[in-house]
Design a protein around this motif. Structure first.
Motif, PDB file in Angstrom:
ATOM      1  N   LEU A  86       0.409   3.132   7.529  1.00  0.00           N
ATOM      2  CA  LEU A  86       1.736   3.721   7.368  1.00  0.00           C
ATOM      3  C   LEU A  86       2.756   2.726   6.817  1.00  0.00           C
ATOM      4  CD1 LEU A  86       1.983   5.885  10.610  1.00  0.00           C
ATOM      5  CD2 LEU A  86       1.367   6.600   8.286  1.00  0.00           C
ATOM      6  N   GLN A  87       2.383   1.454   6.709  1.00  0.00           N
ATOM      7  CA  GLN A  87       3.280   0.492   6.087  1.00  0.00           C
ATOM      8  C   GLN A  87       3.565   0.934   4.652  1.00  0.00           C
ATOM      9  OE1 GLN A  87       0.290  -0.202   7.339  1.00  0.00           O
ATOM     10  NE2 GLN A  87       0.430  -1.791   8.907  1.00  0.00           N
ATOM     11  N   ALA A  88       4.811   0.868   4.253  1.00  0.00           N
ATOM     12  CA  ALA A  88       5.210   1.377   2.942  1.00  0.00           C
ATOM     13  C   ALA A  88       5.710   0.253   2.050  1.00  0.00           C
ATOM     14  CB  ALA A  88       6.297   2.440   3.095  1.00  0.00           C
ATOM     15  N   ARG A  89       5.520   0.433   0.762  1.00  0.00           N
ATOM     16  CA  ARG A  89       5.992  -0.539  -0.224  1.00  0.00           C
ATOM     17  C   ARG A  89       6.662   0.191  -1.387  1.00  0.00           C
ATOM     18  NH1 ARG A  89       5.236  -3.006   3.672  1.00  0.00           N
ATOM     19  NH2 ARG A  89       3.963  -4.875   3.995  1.00  0.00           N
ATOM     20  N   ASN A  90       7.618  -0.493  -2.016  1.00  0.00           N
ATOM     21  CA  ASN A  90       8.246   0.001  -3.239  1.00  0.00           C
ATOM     22  C   ASN A  90       7.475  -0.564  -4.420  1.00  0.00           C
ATOM     23  OD1 ASN A  90      10.492  -0.415  -1.045  1.00  0.00           O
ATOM     24  ND2 ASN A  90      11.203   1.225  -2.381  1.00  0.00           N
ATOM     25  N   PHE A  91       6.891   0.302  -5.220  1.00  0.00           N
ATOM     26  CA  PHE A  91       6.037  -0.138  -6.327  1.00  0.00           C
ATOM     27  C   PHE A  91       6.780  -0.037  -7.654  1.00  0.00           C
ATOM     28  CE2 PHE A  91       2.885   1.067  -3.086  1.00  0.00           C
ATOM     29  CZ  PHE A  91       2.132  -0.090  -3.066  1.00  0.00           C
ATOM     30  N   THR A 139      12.894  -0.786  -6.910  1.00  0.00           N
ATOM     31  CA  THR A 139      12.895   0.629  -7.226  1.00  0.00           C
ATOM     32  C   THR A 139      12.999   1.422  -5.934  1.00  0.00           C
ATOM     33  OG1 THR A 139      11.532   2.442  -8.092  1.00  0.00           O
ATOM     34  CG2 THR A 139      10.373   0.550  -7.205  1.00  0.00           C
ATOM     35  N   LYS A 140      13.511   2.637  -6.024  1.00  0.00           N
ATOM     36  CA  LYS A 140      13.599   3.514  -4.863  1.00  0.00           C
ATOM     37  C   LYS A 140      12.259   4.174  -4.558  1.00  0.00           C
ATOM     38  CE  LYS A 140      18.013   2.887  -4.230  1.00  0.00           C
ATOM     39  NZ  LYS A 140      18.493   2.100  -3.078  1.00  0.00           N
ATOM     40  N   PHE A 141      11.312   4.115  -5.498  1.00  0.00           N
ATOM     41  CA  PHE A 141      10.022   4.770  -5.276  1.00  0.00           C
ATOM     42  C   PHE A 141       9.246   4.005  -4.204  1.00  0.00           C
ATOM     43  CE2 PHE A 141       5.462   5.109  -6.019  1.00  0.00           C
ATOM     44  CZ  PHE A 141       5.308   6.485  -5.932  1.00  0.00           C
ATOM     45  N   GLU A 142       8.898   4.715  -3.147  1.00  0.00           N
ATOM     46  CA  GLU A 142       8.215   4.101  -2.009  1.00  0.00           C
ATOM     47  C   GLU A 142       6.994   4.928  -1.638  1.00  0.00           C
ATOM     48  OE1 GLU A 142      10.158   2.083   1.765  1.00  0.00           O
ATOM     49  OE2 GLU A 142       9.881   4.227   2.149  1.00  0.00           O
TER      50      GLU A 142
END
Length: 359
Positions: free
Chosen positions: A230-235, A262-265
């Motif tokens: 569930l760890q998230a990253r902005n790519f 970027t806002k994309f996560e």
């Protein structure tokens, strides 16, 4: 050069020089730096682009194949930790600008070899910035990472946020920033620091999450997920971060720090599932789950690195490449180029389970 003044890459007083500017890119055969090198060579034909690289395991001169015949390309193999070599390099090459990408970057490796990370990332940076200062370099851009902030559940990090690194890699990058800023504070040496989100795209050594997952799936193997995933990253796609570095090079203000993000996560479990569907061409939930391999998480794993990038946006930068477009181009590239590194097969088996840091 006054603070805030745009740097002109086509203005040098000595008209007899073949090249009007001489730009040194450290770690230039690595992932992000190789994209920047290619753009510099293509955009600034009147500038000599000097690539310095030790050619460690994750670097490849194949990343630069498309520009090696250009007259403004020059490659030098060497180590930024060798002070005599670096001093001679600045003396002989008369470098005007430095973009410092060279670093050890893999989180799991940093736990095994933390001393190596500090030698390269901290001492190597000290050697480079010291010699650059003594050589009178007019601009020094240091490439750092969002990981220096530590993690955050809700609050976005801006450039004034405190640094709270949680692993040896991030700690070494934070220490390197302190070294860089000390030269600005003491000497007003024109340094700039960038901190970027996770970067993906062609030419990345397959120890990082996206090329690793792609390569595992293309080899008929499962994606390895830490904990819940569930760890998230902005790519951020490589072409977008490259454009950001060019804007910082031309318009960045000495002494300043710029977030590149970027806002994309996307969470790692979502990432794996998307790649499974794309590469294996399957859609059922059960079939997708069959390609996931869950392993214990490391003791502490940052949840998110949300960053505010308004400061860089004011210089005119915005990410342009959508996730759908960027990941398709990346998958296609690895189908043809996975073996660009002599040790690429080993990357799929070393240090299991791998972390998912991209910087």
């Amino acid at each position: 050069m006054s603070g805030g003044e745009d740097i002109s890459l086509s203005d040098k007083s000595d008209a007899n020089e073949k090249f009007r500017k001489r730009i040194l890119v450290t770690g230039g055969a690595g992932f992000i730096a190789s994209h920047v090198v290619i753009s510099l060579i293509e955009k600034y034909s009147d500038c000599l682009i000097i690539i310095l690289d030790k050619l460690d395991y994750c670097a490849s001169l194949k990343n630069l194949d498309c520009v090696t015949k250009r007259p403004n390309y020059k490659f030098i193999q060497g180590d930024i930790c060798d002070s005599c070599f670096v001093r001679l390099l600045f003396k002989r090459e008369k470098v005007d600008i430095v973009l410092h990408f060279a670093a050890q970057t893999h989180v799991d490796r940093s736990f095994w070899w933390s001393s190596k990370f500090h030698i390269v990332n901290v001492y190597g940076t000290y050697v480079l910035v010291k010699e650059a200062h003594e050589a009178g370099v007019e601009r020094f851009i240091h490439v750092s990472t969002d990981e220096v902030y530590g993690d955050s559940i809700n609050k976005e990090f801006d450039e004034s946020s405190p640094l709270r690194p949680t692993n040896p890699y991030a700690a070494s990058k934070a220490a390197a920033e302190c070294v860089i800023l000390s030269f600005w504070k003491r000497y007003k040496f024109p340094v700039i620091i960038t901190r970027s989100s996770n970067v993906y795209g062609p030419q990345q050594y397959p120890e990082k999450v996206i090329p690793r997952f792609i390569s595992l799936l293309q080899h008929g193997r499962k994606c390895c997920i830490h904990g819940s995933g569930l760890q998230a990253r902005n790519f951020l796609y490589a072409a977008d971060v490259t454009e950001a570095f060019l804007i910082v090079l031309e318009k960045g203000v000495p002494g300043e720090i710029y977030n590149i993000g970027t806002k994309f996560e996307l969470s790692i479990i979502q990432l794996a599932k998307e790649l499974i569907k794309l590469i294996k061409n399957i859609s059922s939930h059960r079939d997708v789950e069959n390609w996931l391999d869950f392993v214990p998480d490391r003791p502490y794993n940052d949840l998110r690195y949300p960053m505010n990038t308004e400061k860089l946006q004011k210089l005119g930068w915005r990410p342009k490449v959508s996730w759908k477009e960027g990941i398709r181009k990346t998958v296609d590239w690895y189908r043809e180029n996975f073996h660009n590194w002599a040790n690429s097969e080993k990357a799929l088996d070393q240090f299991p389970p791998f972390t998912f840091e991209e910087n």
